[in-house]
Scaffold this motif. Sequence first.
Motif, short mmCIF file in Angstrom:
data_model
loop_
_atom_site.label_atom_id
_atom_site.label_comp_id
_atom_site.label_asym_id
_atom_site.label_seq_id
_atom_site.Cartn_x
_atom_site.Cartn_y
_atom_site.Cartn_z
N GLU A 179 2.33 1.79 -3.42
CA GLU A 179 1.32 2.35 -4.32
C GLU A 179 1.16 3.85 -4.11
O GLU A 179 1.04 4.61 -5.06
N GLU B 221 0.83 -1.19 0.00
CA GLU B 221 0.00 0.00 0.00
C GLU B 221 0.88 1.26 0.00
O GLU B 221 0.60 2.21 -0.73
N LYS C 237 4.03 5.79 -5.61
CA LYS C 237 4.01 5.86 -7.08
C LYS C 237 3.26 7.08 -7.57
O LYS C 237 3.53 7.61 -8.63
#
Length: 79
Positions: free
Chosen positions: A75, A72, A78
Amino acid sequence: MTDDTIYEDSDVKEALRRLPEQTFNERMFRMKRALDLSMKHQILPKNQWTKYEEDVPYLQPYLKEVVHERKEKEEWNKK
């Protein structure tokens, strides 16, 4: 126990850090006993072996949580 044999990468180390103190101490006792027996070239007496029914995955829930949190976080980074 099966979870005692998991290779210690960063995720596993974090999961170990999150274990309750009693569970962590039990793990360390098993590890020290295994190392001691290995050094002495002895085998644990059969009456002290962990029975299949008692071999519960004590580390897996914590490890899954750590891996989920790491993914998580990756992510989020990113974006």
